[in-house]
Design a protein around this motif. Sequence first.
Motif, mmCIF file in Angstrom:
data_model
loop_
_atom_site.group_PDB
_atom_site.id
_atom_site.type_symbol
_atom_site.label_atom_id
_atom_site.label_comp_id
_atom_site.label_asym_id
_atom_site.label_seq_id
_atom_site.Cartn_x
_atom_site.Cartn_y
_atom_site.Cartn_z
ATOM 1 N N PRO A 270 0.513 0.928 -10.032
ATOM 2 C CA PRO A 270 -0.457 -0.047 -9.490
ATOM 3 C C PRO A 270 0.186 -1.310 -8.891
ATOM 4 O O PRO A 270 -0.416 -1.941 -8.041
ATOM 5 C CB PRO A 270 -1.306 -0.406 -10.713
ATOM 6 C CG PRO A 270 -0.472 -0.083 -11.902
ATOM 7 C CD PRO A 270 0.501 0.981 -11.506
ATOM 8 N N TYR A 271 1.411 -1.659 -9.306
ATOM 9 C CA TYR A 271 2.053 -2.908 -8.847
ATOM 10 C C TYR A 271 1.084 -4.077 -8.931
ATOM 11 O O TYR A 271 0.861 -4.776 -7.939
ATOM 12 C CB TYR A 271 2.568 -2.773 -7.410
ATOM 13 C CG TYR A 271 3.800 -1.916 -7.286
ATOM 14 C CD1 TYR A 271 5.047 -2.403 -7.679
ATOM 15 C CD2 TYR A 271 3.726 -0.627 -6.778
ATOM 16 C CE1 TYR A 271 6.181 -1.627 -7.577
ATOM 17 C CE2 TYR A 271 4.864 0.169 -6.671
ATOM 18 C CZ TYR A 271 6.089 -0.340 -7.067
ATOM 19 O OH TYR A 271 7.201 0.438 -6.964
ATOM 20 N N ARG A 272 0.511 -4.241 -10.110
ATOM 21 C CA ARG A 272 -0.563 -5.223 -10.255
ATOM 22 C C ARG A 272 -0.076 -6.653 -9.991
ATOM 23 O O ARG A 272 -0.714 -7.411 -9.262
ATOM 24 C CB ARG A 272 -1.165 -5.114 -11.657
ATOM 25 C CG ARG A 272 -2.664 -5.302 -11.645
ATOM 26 C CD ARG A 272 -3.309 -4.847 -12.944
ATOM 27 N NE ARG A 272 -3.716 -3.457 -12.879
ATOM 28 C CZ ARG A 272 -3.433 -2.565 -13.837
ATOM 29 N NH1 ARG A 272 -2.748 -2.924 -14.890
ATOM 30 N NH2 ARG A 272 -3.840 -1.330 -13.739
ATOM 31 N N LYS B 143 0.837 -1.212 0.000
ATOM 32 C CA LYS B 143 0.000 0.000 0.000
ATOM 33 C C LYS B 143 0.866 1.254 0.000
ATOM 34 O O LYS B 143 0.610 2.222 -0.721
ATOM 35 C CB LYS B 143 -0.918 -0.005 1.234
ATOM 36 C CG LYS B 143 -2.079 -0.980 1.092
ATOM 37 C CD LYS B 143 -3.360 -0.411 1.684
ATOM 38 C CE LYS B 143 -4.563 -1.199 1.218
ATOM 39 N NZ LYS B 143 -5.184 -1.989 2.282
ATOM 40 N N ARG C 161 2.507 1.741 -3.338
ATOM 41 C CA ARG C 161 1.540 2.239 -4.311
ATOM 42 C C ARG C 161 1.312 3.735 -4.136
ATOM 43 O O ARG C 161 1.272 4.486 -5.094
ATOM 44 C CB ARG C 161 0.208 1.499 -4.167
ATOM 45 C CG ARG C 161 0.168 0.209 -4.943
ATOM 46 C CD ARG C 161 -1.151 -0.504 -4.729
ATOM 47 N NE ARG C 161 -1.229 -1.686 -5.573
ATOM 48 C CZ ARG C 161 -2.035 -2.716 -5.327
ATOM 49 N NH1 ARG C 161 -2.815 -2.693 -4.273
ATOM 50 N NH2 ARG C 161 -2.061 -3.742 -6.133
#
Lengths: 303, 207
Positions: free
Chosen positions: A32-34, A23, A26
Amino acid sequence: MNRVVLTGGLILTLLSLATLILKIMRRRSGLPYRELGARIHSWWVMAGLFLALILSGRAGAVGLFALVSYLAVKEYFTMIPIRRVDRRIIFWAYLAIPLQYWWAYEGWYGMFIIWIPVYLFLLLPFRQILTGQTRGFLESTGKVQWGMMLFVFSVSHLAFLYGLPEVQGHSGVEMLLYLVVLTELNDIYQYLFGKSLGRRPIAPAISPGKTREGFLGALAATTLTAAALRYLTPFSVPQALAAGAVIATAGFVGDLVVSMIKRDVGIKDSGDLIPGHGGILDRIDSLTYTAPLFFHGVYYLFY
Amino acid sequence: MRLKTLFFLLIVRPLLLLFGGIRTEGIERLPHRGPAILVANHNSHLDTLALMSLFPAATLPRVRPVAARDYFYATPLRRFVSERLVGILPLERRGVKKRGGHHPLDPLAEALDRGEILIIYPEGSRGEPGELRPFKSGFAHLAKMRSNVPVIPVEIKGTDRALPKDEALWVPFIIDIHIGEACYYNGTVREFTRRVERFFKAPSDGS
């Protein structure tokens, strides 16, 4: 049992920490660090399922490992090239899975330990005789046997470990947790050390992402963690350190062996069952080596 | 709830989950509303079940696999399964050539007009495992008759291992379903047939 719950709490705390860090990352970067997000989310699901089922009792735990074996070997059979007649031996190979786990559930060691490498391995060529298809016999028998060895026989050691009787006040469940936590942590350590310090590839032809720095960093970290988690086992400090080193090394080899299979058939991920991780093979690759080695070490020393 | 929907929810989906496992690519391209023509390769009876199982229950009654009446209505049991459980759109294969002024594809065009989603296997029937037979042009003729209806190519892999033609033993293998981009009829029937066929011949992207 309290030690299991304590360790479970520790895992969930670690995961909460990872989620928190994600979090923060981000928020700071706006990215987004998907992929990483999917990975961590999948860890929550896997850890939750694993902990819930090993706490639920023997049937739940053995059932979980049987299901994992089945899904893994199904991914394996789907990705390897086969002849049409091989469907027959693959069918028999599938039937061997519930029995292997039944022996583990019953704790029938003699049968458990030879069911796949003796009986099934002798049965499969016999079934091949009935098909009468000589061309490719050796190759396809070998392929099916090797898949059963890695993804069923090896993995089923987790189930047998679960049922081991207490030794010096430590149950099989505790040792199972010790093995699984260390194996998975070793994977994560490799990833973290590899990402941050990794420079020199260690096996470029098989898995370009693996580095010496990643391997050595994980080896050190896993060995220390093994000593720290010693409270789950009857190990002395040197025994725990040795167990950690064996798990780190064997996990690394198992990972590469499965990569080798995937390279051979020309695919990158074995599936998409676990978001962010790939297929189930990609997740249990290290366990295929650590589970039997750790189990037999424990079995030799304490039983 | 219709028998067909129940059949898929209670029998087909659980069985496929346990003994198959479907991996999809491009699932967001699966139409939830008709009319549409899905064009798929065909190696196994599982193709139809696997592909249909991807549709939401509300859409399912409108999904109609086009299949030969003479084969699928041949015995009472086969007819029951085909008609009531799967809900095929039976196609007359013999002696229909422009009989009484009707075009043999008229029933299909009417189904599209009713907003149904047709599944067509242009290889004609189930081929040998893993082999793609040359496409017949029926679907292209249909697309020409209703050129505003999207044609969506769907590649199905793995069913030829799980349950090939002439085998009764279902062996678990993962089924891969790749749904392509919708396209609309243009050019000639021949060109359009080849264009759709190319989707199935392209090497998959290895995922």
